[in-house]
Design an enzyme around this catalytic site. Structure first.
Site, PDB file in Angstrom:
ATOM      1  CG  ASP A  32      21.430  40.245  19.724  1.00  0.00           C
ATOM      2  OD1 ASP A  32      22.343  40.805  19.099  1.00  0.00           O
ATOM      3  OD2 ASP A  32      20.622  39.458  19.209  1.00  0.00           O
ATOM      4  CD  GLN A  81      18.020  46.985  25.870  1.00  0.00           C
ATOM      5  OE1 GLN A  81      18.130  47.115  27.095  1.00  0.00           O
ATOM      6  NE2 GLN A  81      17.397  45.962  25.312  1.00  0.00           N
ATOM      7  NE  ARG A  98      23.715  45.466  17.499  1.00  0.00           N
ATOM      8  CZ  ARG A  98      23.410  44.161  17.585  1.00  0.00           C
ATOM      9  NH1 ARG A  98      22.394  43.746  18.319  1.00  0.00           N
ATOM     10  NH2 ARG A  98      24.131  43.274  16.927  1.00  0.00           N
TER      11      ARG A  98
HETATM   12  C1  LIG Z   1      20.982  45.905  13.886  1.00  0.00           C
HETATM   13  C2  LIG Z   1      20.020  46.044  15.030  1.00  0.00           C
HETATM   14  C3  LIG Z   1      20.234  45.314  16.185  1.00  0.00           C
HETATM   15  C4  LIG Z   1      19.351  45.444  17.260  1.00  0.00           C
HETATM   16  N1  LIG Z   1      19.629  44.785  18.432  1.00  0.00           N
HETATM   17  C5  LIG Z   1      18.839  45.000  19.500  1.00  0.00           C
HETATM   18  C6  LIG Z   1      19.170  44.444  20.762  1.00  0.00           C
HETATM   19  O1  LIG Z   1      20.188  43.774  20.936  1.00  0.00           O
HETATM   20  N2  LIG Z   1      18.327  44.686  21.800  1.00  0.00           N
HETATM   21  C7  LIG Z   1      17.188  45.441  21.661  1.00  0.00           C
HETATM   22  O2  LIG Z   1      16.476  45.657  22.645  1.00  0.00           O
HETATM   23  N3  LIG Z   1      16.847  45.966  20.462  1.00  0.00           N
HETATM   24  C8  LIG Z   1      17.644  45.769  19.388  1.00  0.00           C
HETATM   25  N4  LIG Z   1      17.304  46.335  18.189  1.00  0.00           N
HETATM   26  C9  LIG Z   1      15.959  46.934  17.997  1.00  0.00           C
HETATM   27  C10 LIG Z   1      15.918  48.401  18.417  1.00  0.00           C
HETATM   28  O3  LIG Z   1      16.012  48.489  19.818  1.00  0.00           O
HETATM   29  C11 LIG Z   1      14.617  49.076  17.936  1.00  0.00           C
HETATM   30  O4  LIG Z   1      13.512  48.438  18.516  1.00  0.00           O
HETATM   31  C12 LIG Z   1      14.441  49.066  16.430  1.00  0.00           C
HETATM   32  O5  LIG Z   1      15.647  49.311  15.781  1.00  0.00           O
HETATM   33  C13 LIG Z   1      13.421  50.150  15.975  1.00  0.00           C
HETATM   34  O6  LIG Z   1      13.841  51.403  16.352  1.00  0.00           O
HETATM   35  P1  LIG Z   1      14.546  52.471  15.369  1.00  0.00           P
HETATM   36  O7  LIG Z   1      15.835  52.827  16.014  1.00  0.00           O
HETATM   37  O8  LIG Z   1      14.650  51.953  14.005  1.00  0.00           O
HETATM   38  O9  LIG Z   1      13.644  53.759  15.485  1.00  0.00           O
HETATM   39  P2  LIG Z   1      12.084  53.994  15.287  1.00  0.00           P
HETATM   40  O10 LIG Z   1      11.854  55.385  15.710  1.00  0.00           O
HETATM   41  O11 LIG Z   1      11.292  52.895  15.914  1.00  0.00           O
HETATM   42  O12 LIG Z   1      11.902  53.862  13.730  1.00  0.00           O
HETATM   43  C14 LIG Z   1      12.433  54.807  12.808  1.00  0.00           C
HETATM   44  C15 LIG Z   1      11.917  54.451  11.420  1.00  0.00           C
HETATM   45  O13 LIG Z   1      12.428  53.183  11.020  1.00  0.00           O
HETATM   46  C16 LIG Z   1      11.444  52.413  10.360  1.00  0.00           C
HETATM   47  N5  LIG Z   1      11.136  51.215  11.187  1.00  0.00           N
HETATM   48  C17 LIG Z   1      11.553  50.981  12.458  1.00  0.00           C
HETATM   49  N6  LIG Z   1      11.125  49.777  12.874  1.00  0.00           N
HETATM   50  C18 LIG Z   1      10.406  49.251  11.860  1.00  0.00           C
HETATM   51  C19 LIG Z   1       9.717  48.018  11.683  1.00  0.00           C
HETATM   52  N7  LIG Z   1       9.663  47.108  12.633  1.00  0.00           N
HETATM   53  N8  LIG Z   1       9.095  47.796  10.498  1.00  0.00           N
HETATM   54  C20 LIG Z   1       9.147  48.714   9.503  1.00  0.00           C
HETATM   55  N9  LIG Z   1       9.796  49.906   9.613  1.00  0.00           N
HETATM   56  C21 LIG Z   1      10.421  50.169  10.772  1.00  0.00           C
HETATM   57  C22 LIG Z   1      10.264  53.305  10.203  1.00  0.00           C
HETATM   58  O14 LIG Z   1      10.403  53.974   8.967  1.00  0.00           O
HETATM   59  C23 LIG Z   1      10.406  54.274  11.343  1.00  0.00           C
HETATM   60  O15 LIG Z   1       9.773  55.503  11.117  1.00  0.00           O
HETATM   61  C24 LIG Z   1      18.205  46.268  17.128  1.00  0.00           C
HETATM   62  C25 LIG Z   1      18.010  47.026  15.980  1.00  0.00           C
HETATM   63  C26 LIG Z   1      18.902  46.939  14.947  1.00  0.00           C
HETATM   64  C27 LIG Z   1      18.694  47.800  13.754  1.00  0.00           C
END
Ligand SMILES: Cc1cc2nc3c(=O)[nH]c(=O)nc-3n(C[C@H](O)[C@H](O)[C@H](O)COP(=O)(O)OP(=O)(O)OC[C@H]3O[C@@H](n4cnc5c(N)ncnc54)[C@H](O)[C@@H]3O)c2cc1C
Length: 309
Positions: A131, A160, A181
């Site tokens: 991660d 990121q 990722r």
């Molecule tokens: C498999 C995976 C691994 C990840 N690994 C890392 C990592 O190593 N380092 C890191 O910094 N971040 C990591 N993340 C987190 C990532 O950076 C985002 O903070 C997170 O995925 C929310 O952003 P989004 O891309 O879904 O978009 P957003 O624009 O935030 O969300 C899009 C839509 O998704 C849904 N959604 C998003 N988040 C939520 C929530 N918490 N609860 C409910 N609904 C939600 C909502 O419907 C929202 O409208 C990871 C995410 C995933 C999916």
């Protein structure tokens, strides 16, 4: 924006987590995002995901450990998880944080523990995903990845989209033919380092999709995992893949346990490879607060139920 900053600031204060853990309503709500406290809880969820055609990733929750014993313990848990994944014949891999394996105790500690996990992953034929944490660790994490990847082809990393440096990092990862990722980024970062405006982050993510699916990147062996629940960005991945006739096994969509399971199932039904990351463990606080920060509606839900409890 202010609420997000506040929640992310609170996410680094574990004392609040100890207090929250005493409230049954929070414990119940945490369960939406965390499979349980034991590895078995997460592996059972993953077996169920596999049965529905989805792949899994398992995270033992924890970060910024302060002692070699804690780092050793986390490492051992990941080694055992790899054995269990193999024994149970699961389509799954571990996704871990370097500060959980002791990076704060010095790079050699983090590297030695990571190497142990990678060795076991190689022996069991399993990829190990590292991660990405806050920007304090970006350089060290990517440097370690570049150092270990030539020896461990099963090693995968994360970038990121919110970081201004990421397009340059991606160029280096393309050179390496990396397994990488792409996520938006979940930490509180200063504006000099990361885009403060969500629209800029989304645009940066879109450009990075194009880059990671470019013919020269795939030609070098890049395997991207697009980690997002953002339907517009996922549609872009799908469109680029269709335009460029990229086979479905050359990339994957990654999602978090408890977030948009309906979307994951629909994408799978469309023929995309989908992986769901399933966390478990006692140390849920930082992870949980980052999930709250991503979606203020989650906080409102929690507060409403606190009022009732
Ligand atoms: C498999 C995976 C691994 C990840 N690994 C890392 C990592 O190593 N380092 C890191 O910094 N971040 C990591 N993340 C987190 C990532 O950076 C985002 O903070 C997170 O995925 C929310 O952003 P989004 O891309 O879904 O978009 P957003 O624009 O935030 O969300 C899009 C839509 O998704 C849904 N959604 C998003 N988040 C939520 C929530 N918490 N609860 C409910 N609904 C939600 C909502 O419907 C929202 O409208 C990871 C995410 C995933 C999916």
């Amino acid at each position: 924006m202010i609420l997000r900053a506040l929640l992310l600031a609170l996410s680094t204060r574990p004392r609040i987590g100890e207090w929250m853990n005493r409230l049954p309503v929070t414990r119940g709500f945490v369960r939406r995002f965390v499979a349980g406290t034991a590895a078995d809880d997460a592996l059972a969820v993953i077996a169920d995901l596999n049965a529905r055609g989805l792949q899994g990733a398992v995270t033992y929750l924890g970060e910024n450990v302060r002692t070699p014993a804690e780092a050793e313990h986390a490492t051992e848990v990941y080694v055992q998880l790899l054995d269990e994944i193999k024994r149970r014949n699961l389509l799954a891999l571990p996704s871990l944080k370097l500060t959980h394996l002791g990076l704060d105790l010095g790079e050699p500690v983090g590297r030695a523990n990571l190497t142990r996990v990678l060795e076991r992953g190689r022996a069991t034929g399993t990829r190990v995903w590292i991660d990405m944490e806050s920007s304090a660790y970006t350089e060290r994490t990517l440097a370690l990845y570049a150092r270990l990847r030539p020896t461990y082809a099963n090693c995968a990393c994360v970038v990121q989209a919110y970081l201004r440096r990421t397009p340059a990092d991606v160029e280096r990862l393309v050179e390496l033919g990396a397994t990488v990722r792409l996520c938006k980024g979940a930490y509180r970062e200063p504006r000099e380092i990361a885009y403060p405006d969500k629209r800029d982050v989304d645009q940066a993510y879109a450009r990075l999709i194009d880059r990671l699916l470019a013919p020269d990147a795939l030609g070098r062996g890049v395997y991207p995992g697009f980690a997002t629940h953002d339907e517009r960005l996922i549609a872009r991945v799908r469109d680029r893949a269709a335009e460029r006739r990229i086979a479905a096994d050359r990339f994957e969509i990654q999602m978090l346990y408890g977030i948009r399971p309906d979307l994951g199932a629909a994408l799978r039904a469309q023929g995309l490879a989908v992986r769901v990351l399933v966390p478990f463990g006692e140390d849920w606080y930082g992870y949980f607060m980052r999930r709250l920060a991503e979606r203020p509606a989650n906080l409102l839900f929690l507060l409403r139920n606190l009022g009732r409890g």
